[in-house]
Every structure is written in C-alpha cells, then in structure tokens.
Design an enzyme around this catalytic site. Structure first.
Site, short mmCIF file in Angstrom:
data_model
loop_
_atom_site.label_atom_id
_atom_site.label_comp_id
_atom_site.label_asym_id
_atom_site.label_seq_id
_atom_site.Cartn_x
_atom_site.Cartn_y
_atom_site.Cartn_z
N SER A 1 0.84 -1.19 0.00
CA SER A 1 0.00 0.00 0.00
C SER A 1 0.88 1.24 0.00
O SER A 1 1.60 1.50 0.97
CB SER A 1 -0.91 0.01 1.23
OG SER A 1 -1.56 1.26 1.34
N HIS B 1 -1.16 -1.36 -4.16
CA HIS B 1 -2.47 -0.97 -3.64
C HIS B 1 -2.49 0.56 -3.51
O HIS B 1 -1.63 1.14 -2.83
CB HIS B 1 -2.69 -1.62 -2.28
CG HIS B 1 -4.09 -1.52 -1.78
ND1 HIS B 1 -5.08 -2.41 -2.13
CD2 HIS B 1 -4.68 -0.61 -0.96
CE1 HIS B 1 -6.21 -2.07 -1.54
NE2 HIS B 1 -5.99 -0.97 -0.83
N ASP C 1 -4.58 3.75 -2.38
CA ASP C 1 -5.70 4.22 -1.57
C ASP C 1 -6.11 5.64 -1.99
O ASP C 1 -5.30 6.57 -1.92
CB ASP C 1 -5.33 4.22 -0.09
CG ASP C 1 -5.27 2.81 0.47
OD1 ASP C 1 -6.19 2.02 0.17
OD2 ASP C 1 -4.32 2.50 1.21
N MET D 1 -8.63 8.65 -1.08
CA MET D 1 -9.47 9.16 0.01
C MET D 1 -9.91 10.59 -0.30
O MET D 1 -9.12 11.39 -0.80
CB MET D 1 -8.70 9.12 1.33
CG MET D 1 -8.14 7.76 1.69
SD MET D 1 -7.25 7.80 3.26
CE MET D 1 -6.59 6.13 3.31
N HIS E 1 -8.28 1.64 -4.75
CA HIS E 1 -9.27 1.47 -3.68
C HIS E 1 -9.93 2.81 -3.41
O HIS E 1 -9.33 3.71 -2.81
CB HIS E 1 -8.55 0.92 -2.44
CG HIS E 1 -9.41 0.76 -1.24
ND1 HIS E 1 -8.88 0.60 0.02
CD2 HIS E 1 -10.77 0.73 -1.09
CE1 HIS E 1 -9.88 0.49 0.89
NE2 HIS E 1 -11.02 0.57 0.24
N MET F 1 -11.98 5.06 -1.51
CA MET F 1 -12.62 5.35 -0.22
C MET F 1 -13.23 6.74 -0.31
O MET F 1 -12.77 7.71 0.29
CB MET F 1 -11.58 5.26 0.91
CG MET F 1 -11.17 3.83 1.21
SD MET F 1 -9.85 3.74 2.43
CE MET F 1 -8.44 3.85 1.33
N MET G 1 -11.62 -4.72 5.05
CA MET G 1 -10.82 -3.76 5.80
C MET G 1 -10.65 -4.27 7.24
O MET G 1 -11.63 -4.50 7.93
CB MET G 1 -11.48 -2.39 5.80
CG MET G 1 -11.49 -1.69 4.45
SD MET G 1 -9.83 -1.45 3.76
CE MET G 1 -9.05 -0.44 5.03
N ASP H 1 -6.77 -5.68 4.17
CA ASP H 1 -5.91 -4.50 4.28
C ASP H 1 -6.11 -3.84 5.63
O ASP H 1 -7.25 -3.54 6.02
CB ASP H 1 -6.25 -3.52 3.16
CG ASP H 1 -5.40 -2.25 3.19
OD1 ASP H 1 -4.34 -2.26 3.84
OD2 ASP H 1 -5.80 -1.26 2.56
#
Length: 218
Positions: free
Chosen positions: A8, A33, A35, A37, A66, A68, A137, A175
């Site tokens: 990540s 990975h 992320d 956000m 991913h 979010m 998660m 994760d």
C-alpha cells in the site's frame, strides 16, 4: 496460484514515490495498492487520477485502486483511464452496487468491493456472483499504521465459506494493520491477497521484509 502480497503506497515516502514503487517491485511484491481518500467518506485526503497515471508509467505490477470516497461512480472512469487494473468501491458508499460493478467491468477492469469492519458481510451478498475481488478492511479506513481489529479475521473466514459454498472464484483481499508478526493470521483465515503498508514501507530493508512475509504466507 498462491497467496499474493500487495504494497500500500499510502505508507510510502511520497517525495520519492517512483523510487519506492520500483524498490518494492524489485523486492517481489505482486500488487500495488492505491488508496484514494476524499476527506468525506474517510477523514483524510490522498491522491487523484493524475498521480495514478504518473506512477502507472513506472511499473508493470497490477494496481488495485481502492476508492474510499462518497461518490465512487463519478470517479470510476477517471481512475480506470489512469491505469487502475482493479477498481474497488465500498459497499457503504454505493447507491446501486450491482450497477457500479457492471460499470467497472464495462471499462474492461476488474471489479472489487470493500467492506468496513463495522459492516455486516450480508451487505455483500448481491456482489458475490459478479465481483472479482472482495476487500476486507481490517482497520477503520482513513489512516495507515493502525492496529488490526481481531474480529475482521472472522469476516474473512465467513466470506471464504460463502464463496466455497456458492462455487465462486472471486479473490479475498485484506488490508489494515498487517505486519510480518501477524501476517500468518490473515493467510490462515483465507485471504488470497494481503496488503501491507507501514509493515513494508516503514522497514529499512524492503527485500528482507517482503521475502520473510512471502515465506510465511507461502
């Protein structure tokens, strides 16, 4: 196929992000990975499609992007165009999960669905037949470096049981809070892809820690 290890980049040094990605690729990780956000769905802001497009040029490793974010449908195409191989959305954020999965696949991408620690896995039932990946998660999303929440191991076991019962083939990813000291718990629970952020990027020797993690998960 064996259990895969993902890094990540949330925990990487963003001042030298390209070097960090090349280093973990050389050290043997299987996935990157990413992320995303938005400061609303989770209390943090990270990166947008432009950064994903930039780092896409420096590695051939698959990207799991991913999302979010509160309005994932608006950003599926931008992140797909930027180079995401898997686009993973949260069950908690989708108004019509089945449509969102179809929209991801229509762009030629693998569809993932993520679930937070406090959400019951019954919310995933409609996704099982059509999804390529379920992301459990093991921390409340928003920040790296947290301790994993123990009951999320049961989530992995129960999702695996449902997958086997239905005869499906989606991958189970996990994760949050995963380090060399506890990675065996997640592989034993049934995860196919294990994500580690600070467990890799906060170590001095990426090659040594990745080799050790992979020797544990097999």
């Amino acid at each position: 196929m064996g259990i895969k290890l993902a890094s990540s980049i949330l925990s990487a040094d963003f001042s030298r992000l390209g070097e960090e990605i090349r280093a973990v690729e050389k050290a043997g990780v299987d996935f990157i990975h990413v992320d995303i956000m938005d400061g609303h769905f989770v209390p943090n802001l990270t990166i947008g499609p432009a950064v994903v497009k930039s780092i896409r040029k420096i590695t051939s490793l698959p990207f799991n992007v991913h999302l979010m974010i509160n309005n994932p449908d608006e950003f599926i195409k931008p992140f797909a165009d930027a180079g995401g191989d898997y686009i993973t959305v949260h069950v908690e954020a989708c108004k019509d999960l089945s449509k969102t999965i179809k929209d991801i696949k229509a762009l030629g991408k693998k569809a993932g669905v993520a679930i937070n620690p406090g959400t019951d896995i019954s919310k995933l039932k409609q996704a099982y037949p059509n999804v390529d990946l379920i992301l459990v998660m093991s921390v409340n999303p928003g920040f790296g470096g947290q301790e994993y929440i123990p009951h999320t191991l049961d989530k992995i076991k129960n999702i695996k049981k449902a997958r086997d019962t239905l005869g499906l083939k989606f991958a189970i990813e996990v994760d949050g809070g995963i380090k060399v000291e506890n990675i065996d718990k997640f592989s034993s629970a049934g995860a196919d892809i294990i994500v580690s952020g600070s467990g890799i990027f906060h170590q001095k020797d990426y090659a040594a820690i990745i080799k050790k993690m992979k020797s544990i998960i097999g």
